[in-house]
Design a protein around this motif. Structure first.
Motif, PDB file in Angstrom:
ATOM      1  N   ARG A 123       0.850  -1.186   0.000  1.00 11.94           N
ATOM      2  CA  ARG A 123       0.000   0.000   0.000  1.00 11.94           C
ATOM      3  C   ARG A 123       0.889   1.240   0.000  1.00 11.94           C
ATOM      4  O   ARG A 123       1.990   1.236   0.573  1.00 11.94           O
ATOM      5  CB  ARG A 123      -0.897   0.014   1.232  1.00 11.94           C
ATOM      6  CG  ARG A 123      -1.776  -1.204   1.414  1.00 11.94           C
ATOM      7  CD  ARG A 123      -2.823  -1.337   0.339  1.00 11.94           C
ATOM      8  NE  ARG A 123      -3.732  -0.196   0.280  1.00 11.94           N
ATOM      9  CZ  ARG A 123      -4.807  -0.140  -0.494  1.00 11.94           C
ATOM     10  NH1 ARG A 123      -5.106  -1.174  -1.269  1.00 11.94           N
ATOM     11  NH2 ARG A 123      -5.582   0.918  -0.497  1.00 11.94           N
ATOM     12  N   PRO A 124       0.472   2.322  -0.661  1.00  6.12           N
ATOM     13  CA  PRO A 124       1.322   3.520  -0.769  1.00  6.12           C
ATOM     14  C   PRO A 124       1.556   4.196   0.575  1.00  6.12           C
ATOM     15  O   PRO A 124       0.606   4.667   1.210  1.00  6.12           O
ATOM     16  CB  PRO A 124       0.533   4.420  -1.723  1.00  6.12           C
ATOM     17  CG  PRO A 124      -0.881   3.936  -1.657  1.00  6.12           C
ATOM     18  CD  PRO A 124      -0.794   2.470  -1.410  1.00  6.12           C
ATOM     19  N   HIS A 125       2.803   4.227   1.009  1.00  3.37           N
ATOM     20  CA  HIS A 125       3.173   4.878   2.254  1.00  3.37           C
ATOM     21  C   HIS A 125       3.520   6.350   2.001  1.00  3.37           C
ATOM     22  O   HIS A 125       3.886   6.719   0.878  1.00  3.37           O
ATOM     23  CB  HIS A 125       4.369   4.166   2.883  1.00  3.37           C
ATOM     24  CG  HIS A 125       4.020   2.869   3.549  1.00  3.37           C
ATOM     25  ND1 HIS A 125       3.374   1.837   2.900  1.00  3.37           N
ATOM     26  CD2 HIS A 125       4.219   2.454   4.835  1.00  3.37           C
ATOM     27  CE1 HIS A 125       3.206   0.823   3.744  1.00  3.37           C
ATOM     28  NE2 HIS A 125       3.695   1.176   4.925  1.00  3.37           N
ATOM     29  N   PRO A 126       3.425   7.193   3.015  1.00  8.42           N
ATOM     30  CA  PRO A 126       3.785   8.609   2.855  1.00  8.42           C
ATOM     31  C   PRO A 126       5.243   8.763   2.435  1.00  8.42           C
ATOM     32  O   PRO A 126       6.113   8.004   2.872  1.00  8.42           O
ATOM     33  CB  PRO A 126       3.549   9.196   4.250  1.00  8.42           C
ATOM     34  CG  PRO A 126       2.565   8.286   4.898  1.00  8.42           C
ATOM     35  CD  PRO A 126       2.880   6.918   4.362  1.00  8.42           C
ATOM     36  N   THR A 127       5.474   9.759   1.625  1.00  9.78           N
ATOM     37  CA  THR A 127       6.836  10.034   1.159  1.00  9.78           C
ATOM     38  C   THR A 127       7.359  11.348   1.720  1.00  9.78           C
ATOM     39  O   THR A 127       8.493  11.736   1.426  1.00  9.78           O
ATOM     40  CB  THR A 127       6.877  10.084  -0.374  1.00  9.78           C
ATOM     41  OG1 THR A 127       5.935  11.056  -0.840  1.00  9.78           O
ATOM     42  CG2 THR A 127       6.525   8.723  -0.984  1.00  9.78           C
ATOM     43  N   THR A 128       6.550  12.034   2.516  1.00  6.19           N
ATOM     44  CA  THR A 128       6.976  13.309   3.100  1.00  6.19           C
ATOM     45  C   THR A 128       6.817  13.263   4.618  1.00  6.19           C
ATOM     46  O   THR A 128       5.955  12.563   5.156  1.00  6.19           O
ATOM     47  CB  THR A 128       6.139  14.477   2.553  1.00  6.19           C
ATOM     48  OG1 THR A 128       4.771  14.324   2.966  1.00  6.19           O
ATOM     49  CG2 THR A 128       6.195  14.527   1.025  1.00  6.19           C
ATOM     50  N   THR A 129       7.652  14.037   5.297  1.00  8.55           N
ATOM     51  CA  THR A 129       7.568  14.138   6.754  1.00  8.55           C
ATOM     52  C   THR A 129       6.224  14.699   7.179  1.00  8.55           C
ATOM     53  O   THR A 129       5.657  14.306   8.204  1.00  8.55           O
ATOM     54  CB  THR A 129       8.695  15.044   7.283  1.00  8.55           C
ATOM     55  OG1 THR A 129       9.958  14.508   6.869  1.00  8.55           O
ATOM     56  CG2 THR A 129       8.649  15.132   8.804  1.00  8.55           C
ATOM     57  N   LEU A 138      -3.612  10.566   2.022  1.00  9.42           N
ATOM     58  CA  LEU A 138      -3.136   9.392   2.741  1.00  9.42           C
ATOM     59  C   LEU A 138      -3.935   8.158   2.350  1.00  9.42           C
ATOM     60  O   LEU A 138      -5.151   8.217   2.198  1.00  9.42           O
ATOM     61  CB  LEU A 138      -3.267   9.610   4.257  1.00  9.42           C
ATOM     62  CG  LEU A 138      -2.503  10.798   4.861  1.00  9.42           C
ATOM     63  CD1 LEU A 138      -2.957  11.035   6.292  1.00  9.42           C
ATOM     64  CD2 LEU A 138      -1.008  10.562   4.803  1.00  9.42           C
ATOM     65  N   ASP A 139      -3.243   7.033   2.189  1.00 14.35           N
ATOM     66  CA  ASP A 139      -3.928   5.774   1.951  1.00 14.35           C
ATOM     67  C   ASP A 139      -4.658   5.360   3.224  1.00 14.35           C
ATOM     68  O   ASP A 139      -4.088   5.371   4.317  1.00 14.35           O
ATOM     69  CB  ASP A 139      -2.911   4.693   1.568  1.00 14.35           C
ATOM     70  CG  ASP A 139      -3.564   3.346   1.323  1.00 14.35           C
ATOM     71  OD1 ASP A 139      -4.054   3.118   0.212  1.00 14.35           O
ATOM     72  OD2 ASP A 139      -3.577   2.528   2.278  1.00 14.35           O
ATOM     73  N   THR A 140      -5.938   5.001   3.089  1.00 12.04           N
ATOM     74  CA  THR A 140      -6.768   4.730   4.259  1.00 12.04           C
ATOM     75  C   THR A 140      -6.226   3.590   5.112  1.00 12.04           C
ATOM     76  O   THR A 140      -6.205   3.658   6.349  1.00 12.04           O
ATOM     77  CB  THR A 140      -8.205   4.407   3.821  1.00 12.04           C
ATOM     78  OG1 THR A 140      -8.703   5.481   3.028  1.00 12.04           O
ATOM     79  CG2 THR A 140      -9.102   4.212   5.026  1.00 12.04           C
TER      80      THR A 140
END
Length: 300
Positions: A57-63, A172-174
């Motif tokens: 699943r797509p994780h965040p790429t930014t702080t 954000l991915d749920t």
């Protein structure tokens, strides 16, 4: 989705939501409240984190997005669940579940005040009915003030978390959000346990079973079922059934714990249930997307 399948998943999910209050109450003799909440969500967060990693699943790429998940976790898991577990020390599971599930009423109030959201007249009627129901429900229990305060605070934290999830959820991915907000919230609760209480956990077969039930069935399975319904059905229709959760909370408190059904509890609870139904039913007509986000939060 067939009506039968929808009904089965809806009943299972709302049952797990509502019955978790009685299960926590049963588990409190084995653990201090904040530590039990911490262990529940640390375990659920780790399992969910592994699942979203394996599923890529797509994780965040930014702080910034990681911080958003941390803030939501501090409200949704640490704030809401910490208050619920503390509330259960002094008031019944039935009362705590009713108070906690007034959160849709606070979403309307805070949404109007802080983010200029607009709601229809009968949504406000639902808010009024729900708040009157709270007063009636708690009328016979004014001596247990701290438990009531914690119960109301759990609903307030939940409402703020819902509004933030609505604001930030698009980035954000749920599934990832659910996993990490549980993990972050669990970590906060773990630290708070060692600061604000004398932590203890009595390890035996029953306490381990209760912990696993809360972590897997009442957290992961509950979330997965609720999110499946939101994704594969009408979010407005799905969320309108949220009133079943406090109903199951009262029912399981009576069945599992022998909690008395005071007339004030029944009358007040019914008013709150009607209020929740009105608020959620009409959101379907005004803003479906908000329920796709709030439904994720409500899965805890």
């Amino acid at each position: 989705m067939s009506t039968f399948k929808f009904t089965v998943i809806m009943l299972l999910t709302t049952f797990l939501m509502g019955s978790s209050f009685a299960v926590v109450k049963i588990g409190l003799p084995y653990s201090s409240p904040l530590l039990l909440a911490a262990l529940r969500f640390l375990l659920a967060g780790v399992i969910m984190g592994m699942i979203v990693y394996v599923l890529k699943r797509p994780h965040p790429t930014t702080t910034s997005n990681w911080m958003k998940m941390f803030v939501i976790g501090s409200l949704q898991t640490a704030g809401v669940m910490g208050c619920i577990f503390l509330s259960l020390l002094t008031i019944t599971a039935s009362e705590t579940s009713i108070l906690t599930f007034t959160n849709p009423l606070f979403v309307v109030i805070f949404g109007t005040i802080f983010v200029n959201m607009r709601y229809k007249l009968y949504q406000w009627i639902g808010v009024v009915l729900g708040l009157v129901g709270v007063v009636i429900t708690m009328g016979a229990k004014v001596d247990l003030k701290m438990g009531i305060v914690y119960g109301i605070l759990s609903a307030v934290f939940w409402a703020f978390a819902t509004l933030l999830a609505k604001k930030w959820g698009g980035s954000l991915d749920t599934w990832v959000l659910s996993a990490y907000q549980m993990l972050f919230g669990g970590l906060i609760l773990f630290v708070c346990s060692f600061i604000f209480e004398e932590p203890f956990f009595i390890l035996n077969g029953e306490s381990l079973f209760l912990l696993m039930w809360l972590s897997i069935m009442s957290s992961i399975v509950q979330f997965a079922g609720w999110y499946y319904l939101l994704q594969n059905g009408d979010p407005g229709k799905t969320s309108s059934f949220l009133f079943l959760a406090p109903f199951f909370g009262v029912l399981t408190g009576w069945l599992l714990l022998g909690e008395p059904l005071y007339p004030s509890l029944i009358v007040g609870g019914l008013l709150i249930i009607v209020g929740i139904y009105l608020v959620n039913k009409t959101v379907k007509q005004t803003n479906n997307s908000s329920h796709q986000v709030s439904g994720v939060d409500e899965a805890h």
